[in-house]
Design a protein around this motif. Sequence first.
Motif, PDB file in Angstrom:
ATOM      1  N   SER A 286       0.832  -1.206   0.000  1.00 10.40           N
ATOM      2  CA  SER A 286       0.000   0.000   0.000  1.00 10.40           C
ATOM      3  C   SER A 286       0.861   1.248   0.000  1.00 10.40           C
ATOM      4  N   THR A 288      -0.034   5.661   0.588  1.00 13.15           N
ATOM      5  CA  THR A 288      -1.003   6.741   0.758  1.00 13.15           C
ATOM      6  C   THR A 288      -0.450   8.013   0.145  1.00 13.15           C
ATOM      7  N   THR A 293      -5.448   6.115  -0.260  1.00  7.74           N
ATOM      8  CA  THR A 293      -4.569   4.954  -0.056  1.00  7.74           C
ATOM      9  C   THR A 293      -4.691   4.023  -1.249  1.00  7.74           C
ATOM     10  N   ARG A 340      -9.931   5.298  -0.746  1.00  7.07           N
ATOM     11  CA  ARG A 340      -9.101   4.146  -1.087  1.00  7.07           C
ATOM     12  C   ARG A 340      -9.282   3.774  -2.556  1.00  7.07           C
ATOM     13  N   GLU A 367     -14.184   1.902  -4.755  1.00  6.35           N
ATOM     14  CA  GLU A 367     -12.911   1.710  -4.045  1.00  6.35           C
ATOM     15  C   GLU A 367     -12.152   0.467  -4.480  1.00  6.35           C
TER      16      GLU A 367
END
Length: 903
Positions: A286, A288, A293, A340, A367
Amino acid sequence: MSEYVLQRVCWLFLGLGFIHLTTIFFDRIPNNPKRKRKILGSILLLGIGVFTGAAFCLMRCKISSERQQFARVYDKYSRMENVTMLEQNIQYKQEGTKMDILTSLFVQNQIGQVLDSFILYLNPALEVVSLKSDGRDVAFEREGQVIRVQKNLAPNDSIGLQLKYGGKINGNVCYLDVPGKDIEDPGMNGRFPFYFGKNYYFLNADFTLLIPEVLWYPVAHPPVNPSSPYSVPRDYVRFTLDVINPGNRTVISQGEETRGEDHVLFRNSSKMQGISLCMGDYKTTSMTVDSVTYTLNLFKKHISILDWFSNIDSCFLASCLRNYMDEKENELNRVYPFERLILTEVPVSFASYIRNGNDKTEFVQPELVFLPEKGVGIRAKKGKLSSRGFTALLDKYFFDYHSKELGMFENVFGSLWKKEVNFASYFYKEYDYDNYLTPHNPYRLSSLFLPHTFMVSDEYPCMNIIAHLALRGKGMDELNDYAYTRDALNYLSSNSLSDALSDKGLAAPVLFKILALKSRQFINMASAVCGVPNDSVISFVGSYMDKHKFENCSFSHFCKHFNRRFQVELADYLELWFNQRGLPNLIVRDCFVRLIRSSGESGSGNPLYVQFKVYNDSDVDGVVSVEAVKGNAASMFMIFAEAVSNDPNFSFNRHYYVKAGTGLDVAFVLTASTRLVINTNLSNNIPVSLSFHEDMNADVMDYSEYIHTVNREEFYGSTDEVLVDNRDTSFNMVHPYWPKLKDLFVENNRNYPKYKSEVMVVQPPKAWEEYISYDAYGDIVKSAVCCEAGSGGSRIEWYASIEKEGTYELFVHIPNIVFIQDGKASVSDQNRVIEQEYLISCENGKEIRLEKNIAGQKGWLSLGKYNYSSGLHHIFLTNKGRSKQSIVGDAVKWVYGEDRIAK
């Protein structure tokens, strides 16, 4: 998957059986005792193949029967008033291939009348264990995917329900709005040379994938309405999902994730139309960037792909993502609405279909985006990834509406997965849903940027898709080329939008084209009656939907706000827009653009004086638009022109509502110097975009602005001329070319069967053919006829009935068509001679032969003055000319003069 296995087993054993059978006829040793064994073996193999084939066919029949039954259930309950779901808390537990779910849901009666019962929809294979409210059992009835809850609800009353259910999933309830032939077609989800089957869900011990389409949790409104695909209400629900005992599997869903010892909780901060669940053996990474994110979930057996990311500096990657998302938000004029963006690898057999109403497939969820395993692609390139390369990569695989290679990250995954070329890339098949449409990219993210608002209207059930198409505005691909083929226009020439929505025999791609056309007409109509540019109307629609983000809003509420903003009642025009049958015939004349030099400005800054007249010669209202354009403004069916000029920030468009049987005489001043076209929009006109005649040498002294209503007599005026166009009944083609055998095998363009070209002729045809040209003559259809030069044995004829004898000047109209002579194209070369042979009849039956050089000519060209007696006269154009020369004929007019030429 059993259906897929049966099909493969059938073909395998039939193939083996026939191969074995052929060996029987090669007897090398007489009286071979093994001959009977070969026969029995062949019979056995063929028998297994026939048996599995029959089982496969029976399974197909069962699937089709189930789908039809589920569709009938939807139709039965689709017109019932229902509750609105506000909240749902799902507790999910899975053991092996079965799920056990306890969900608490909160619904409300928002329809303004008492409900004796209400409907919930749930996958028909899931068994309901109990239904309770406040600890008390609630009676219900079950029919297929429908749960009819026997509970009274007064207006605005709410009720909380606890539903316990479990079991497996029946995938035949999915995609009931997709034709059966597409469901059965393996190519509809084929990205590989081999058929891996189709799965709309996974519910296995080691992998789970559930999307809203499979109805794995109860909903108040189903995902489809087979009888009316664009009338599907939506609820925006606040979800929580609690997955119990997931084991070692990674759990993926929308919302903020909280992990406990034996459960994973997802809590959505914003309302959503649906929620998905994916569990498998994943490796997750991941990053951000600017409060969003970005997460990538890959199967652990494929984690070597992450080595590619390790070679990229994290700050560089974050900067690229930030710049790219900023660029896309500015381009789409939308802000990414979620916190996200999760990219998740799923098995390649996971299938979905494009839904034009949603502008996406089910691969793309709020998302969450599901990408095919490994992907299909090309060789991975070594070296550093530049900022420009990264942007190009994202642009191609994230936002390309009609990518030829198709599929966000399909090729990216293939490129990054192996050093060698992926075998499947050589057999890559386009993701083509229908031969009417350019292939869609099933993984495009642009739909996530559109407002997540649902426009509800009982009177106009398609207003939600109309509003969303309007917001796509000038970047909407469906408003160019294929969206304006004759299929949709021919339908609208005798039918209405209301007819189209209820016509079950209308092909889905054609219906979507009709909606795209009517969406643009809706915006232009609103702009015309409000007297504002369409950018203002589109901006208002967008701001209204942003204000009501993640909500259902009624169209009547939208109309009230529209009236407050523009002081116009949309209801006065909507009934005609929705129910009006046919298209207008808009005749445009006297289109002039002149410089206003007396303003004191100089150079390119001089303002322009724009004039035109339009008459609606039909019983259907229409809209004409004046727009700034760049490039070639002429297109046969395109009814939208990009509003840009020399200044990329300049945008200009004005719209005029023309009622049936009336006309307008318009003049206005444009302060910026730019190129203009007049657009007849949704009409019978071909082409719809017409150029203005520019006269930059004249100095306009009187540049008063006005809009005058004119009647038919005022529009046409009185004239002493007789005019015959190539589309009139007084026009004939004589001695047509007889095609050779090879010509019969030339494939015609299916989308444009009547007209051969738009602006120019690249290679003239052997026989006379009709061509579209934006500056050809014609009131409704601007066209000319053309053929390759020959010996003069073929000709076209114009006939005119001369009532008043005297002297007439004869004119022929020459459109801006490219003429081919000696294998070279010529338009404006004055030194090149391009002669056409005319045969002109005049008084006393005399016929004059005239060879006229038309090189560099455009518009009305005089052939001289002639004396005419009253009666029928003609002018012939033969096909005589040089090799490879184009012969072109359009309109002819005889203009009366008082003085008679002395003999």
